[in-house]
Design a protein around this motif. Structure first.
Motif, short mmCIF file in Angstrom:
data_model
loop_
_atom_site.label_atom_id
_atom_site.label_comp_id
_atom_site.label_asym_id
_atom_site.label_seq_id
_atom_site.Cartn_x
_atom_site.Cartn_y
_atom_site.Cartn_z
N ILE A 173 24.78 41.94 5.94
CA ILE A 173 25.77 42.62 6.77
C ILE A 173 27.04 42.86 5.96
CG2 ILE A 173 27.13 42.54 8.90
CD1 ILE A 173 24.18 42.52 9.50
N LYS A 174 27.56 44.07 6.04
CA LYS A 174 28.84 44.39 5.39
C LYS A 174 29.67 45.25 6.34
CE LYS A 174 30.85 46.08 1.08
NZ LYS A 174 30.58 46.58 -0.30
N SER A 176 30.37 44.69 9.35
CA SER A 176 29.68 44.69 10.64
C SER A 176 28.48 45.63 10.71
CB SER A 176 30.66 45.03 11.78
OG SER A 176 31.74 44.11 11.82
N GLU A 230 26.68 37.72 5.25
CA GLU A 230 27.76 38.69 5.03
C GLU A 230 27.93 38.87 3.52
OE1 GLU A 230 31.97 39.54 7.19
OE2 GLU A 230 31.67 37.51 6.43
#
Length: 232
Positions: A173-174, A176, A230
């Motif tokens: 995830i980046k 969001s 993330e």
């Protein structure tokens, strides 16, 4: 623990090892079945004009020089894995524990010797090659998966060949949003760091400090642990 990787369409050419033979591959017991599939591809290659999916080299796959699969594939994930710069112990870990899901050859180990070839993801050389691979390799991989957890870093497409029952997967995830294309780079980075640290359990895996990758959640469902991470 075994690491499952997708292949890459980009490959290096040449090779210093002899053409494929029974000693080229892991899983000696299904060599003849593997050869049957390669022969079908070889025959199809002689008559197809589909250069985009099958390339323009009409020489027999069985006559081409070979090299380690981990050095043959040169796409983004393999660039970030950067196998040649690893120390010998980490390279050996890769050789023994990484399984690559080749479109042509099926499930191969990182150290298996393969020739240069062209077979785009999803292309069918006159038959459903993915179904054929699935029938051959599912029993073998199921047996391994009963004893060892798989770290599944493949693209979802390769579940056409095999879907493990006991595995760890990663979602990146980046900002969001789920990372798609550049996920290949993170898969390569993960494989490299895992090879350096050589974890023997999920607990040891989660203790590793992965640069640029922060675990934020673990979702468990039907034997699969999805590690949501993330990334920078």
């Amino acid at each position: 623990m075994k690491i499952l990787l997708a292949p890459s369409e980009r490959k290096t050419k040449g090779g210093e090892s002899p053409p494929i033979n029974k000693n080229s591959f892991k899983f000696f017991e299904i060599y003849e079945k593997r050869v049957e599939i390669i022969k079908k591809y070889d025959k199809f290659l002689q008559k197809t004009e589909d250069i985009k999916n099958f390339g323009d080299d009409k020489t027999s796959v069985f006559s081409r020089p070979t090299k380690k699969a981990i050095l043959r594939y040169s796409g983004v994930a393999f660039e970030y894995l950067d196998y040649p710069t690893l120390d010998i112990d980490s390279q050996t870990y890769i050789d023994e524990n990484v399984l690559i899901f080749s479109n042509l050859f099926g499930v191969i180990s990182a150290k298996d010797l393969i020739p240069f070839y062209t077979l785009k993801q999803g292309a069918k050389p006159g038959f459903d090659i993915y179904k054929a691979h699935k029938e051959i390799f599912t029993p073998i991989l199921d047996e391994i998966n009963e004893k060892e957890i798989f770290i599944d870093l493949r693209a979802k497409f390769y579940e056409k060949i095999y879907k493990p029952k006991n595995a760890i997967t990663f979602k990146f995830i980046k900002n969001s949003k789920v990372v798609s294309h550049f996920a290949k780079a993170y898969r390569g980075k993960l494989t490299r760091i895992i090879a350096i640290n050589k974890p023997n359990s999920v607990e040891e895996l989660l203790k590793i400090n992965f640069p640029d990758i922060k675990v934020i959640e673990i979702i468990e469902k039907k034997g699969i642990k999805e590690i949501v991470s993330e990334v920078d």
